[in-house]
Design an enzyme around this catalytic site. Structure first.
Site, short mmCIF file in Angstrom:
data_model
loop_
_atom_site.label_atom_id
_atom_site.label_comp_id
_atom_site.label_asym_id
_atom_site.label_seq_id
_atom_site.Cartn_x
_atom_site.Cartn_y
_atom_site.Cartn_z
N GLU A 44 38.01 46.33 48.70
CA GLU A 44 38.88 46.89 47.66
C GLU A 44 40.10 45.99 47.53
O GLU A 44 40.83 45.79 48.50
CB GLU A 44 39.32 48.31 48.00
CG GLU A 44 40.16 48.93 46.87
CD GLU A 44 40.72 50.30 47.21
OE1 GLU A 44 41.08 51.02 46.27
OE2 GLU A 44 40.81 50.65 48.41
N GLU A 69 45.80 44.50 50.65
CA GLU A 69 47.06 45.00 50.08
C GLU A 69 48.21 44.16 50.61
O GLU A 69 48.39 44.05 51.82
CB GLU A 69 47.26 46.47 50.43
CG GLU A 69 48.60 47.05 50.02
CD GLU A 69 48.86 46.93 48.52
OE1 GLU A 69 49.90 46.34 48.15
OE2 GLU A 69 48.02 47.41 47.73
N ASP A 118 47.55 46.75 38.30
CA ASP A 118 48.58 46.46 37.30
C ASP A 118 47.91 45.83 36.08
O ASP A 118 47.20 44.83 36.20
CB ASP A 118 49.60 45.48 37.89
CG ASP A 118 50.84 45.32 37.04
OD1 ASP A 118 50.73 45.42 35.80
OD2 ASP A 118 51.92 45.07 37.60
N ASP A 154 43.40 53.76 34.22
CA ASP A 154 43.86 54.70 33.19
C ASP A 154 44.31 53.96 31.95
O ASP A 154 44.66 54.59 30.95
CB ASP A 154 45.04 55.52 33.73
CG ASP A 154 46.24 54.61 34.01
OD1 ASP A 154 46.08 53.67 34.83
OD2 ASP A 154 47.31 54.81 33.42
N THR A 191 41.47 58.00 43.80
CA THR A 191 42.64 57.37 44.39
C THR A 191 43.84 58.29 44.17
O THR A 191 43.76 59.28 43.43
CB THR A 191 42.93 56.00 43.76
OG1 THR A 191 43.47 56.20 42.45
CG2 THR A 191 41.66 55.16 43.66
N GLU A 192 44.98 57.93 44.77
CA GLU A 192 46.20 58.72 44.55
C GLU A 192 46.61 58.72 43.08
O GLU A 192 46.95 59.76 42.51
CB GLU A 192 47.35 58.16 45.39
CG GLU A 192 47.13 58.23 46.89
CD GLU A 192 46.45 57.00 47.46
OE1 GLU A 192 46.42 56.85 48.68
OE2 GLU A 192 45.91 56.20 46.66
#
Length: 212
Positions: A44, A69, A118, A154, A191-192
């Site tokens: 991921e 990350e 992003d 989104d 996910t959050e």
């Protein structure tokens, strides 16, 4: 994304080398040895606070997961989640995704997840988008034959851009959803960000792109 500084994050990361790998360049080509099995490896990119990758590891013990990350204060939460879950099939890299080729050998990875990245909406920032052709080339370099990229976002503009980018690269699109939570897709792990956006009634876009 505004990040809250956590001055203790670096020490906590350093004290958990079994989860956050200290020098991932040394793992290149040796990840199966580190995990101690021959299971597929899924990566991921931009793993955030780790909810997705931790739940995926819990649900799929026969798959090894690696989350990448770069932000200390963010990966700290992922570290805490994984530590609490006591899963041994998930590791973290506190690194920049642009350095993927330094961490993985050719044919070492089976799947890449890109979740709520992003969108970099300005045209001059196109090369920073994680579905830009240069990134698709990096993913292909580390993936096995017919490796997959799974995208969730989104952002409609990023989604449309990504579909176009995948197609131009010659990838095969499948399971394309313009509203994931209103579809018949099964086994989705949120996910959050996904939880937050879906609670607001926002559509979640998802697709899978397969290398030929």
């Amino acid at each position: 994304m505004r990040l809250r500084n956590k001055p203790w994050a670096k020490d906590e990361i350093r004290n958990n080398p079994s989860i956050v790998i200290p020098d991932p360049k040394e793992g290149k080509g040796k990840w199966k040895e580190l995990f101690g099995n021959e299971n597929p490896i899924h990566v991921e990119v931009g793993t955030g606070k780790g909810q997705f990758i931790t739940k995926m590891a819990e649900q799929n013990p026969d798959i090894n997961y690696i989350g990448v990350e770069r932000y200390d204060s963010v990966i700290l939460t992922a570290l805490e989640r994984i530590s609490q879950s006591k899963r041994n099939n998930v590791k973290l890299l506190n690194e920049d995704v642009t350095e993927l080729l330094s961490f993985f050998e050719n044919n070492e990875v089976s799947r890449v997840y890109i979740n709520f990245t992003d969108p970099w909406p300005k045209k001059r920032h196109e090369k920073r988008r994680l579905t830009y052709k240069d990134f698709l080339e990096k993913y292909q370099s580390i993936m096995k034959e017919k490796g997959e990229v799974h995208l969730k976002t989104d952002n409609q503009a990023l989604f449309e851009y990504s579909l176009h980018s995948f197609s131009l690269y010659g990838m095969v699109l499948q399971n394309v959803s313009l509203n994931l939570h209103q579809s018949d897709f099964e086994g989705n792990v949120m996910t959050e960000y996904e939880e937050k956006f879906s609670q607001k009634g926002m559509p979640i876009y998802r697709c899978e792109a397969v290398y030929r």
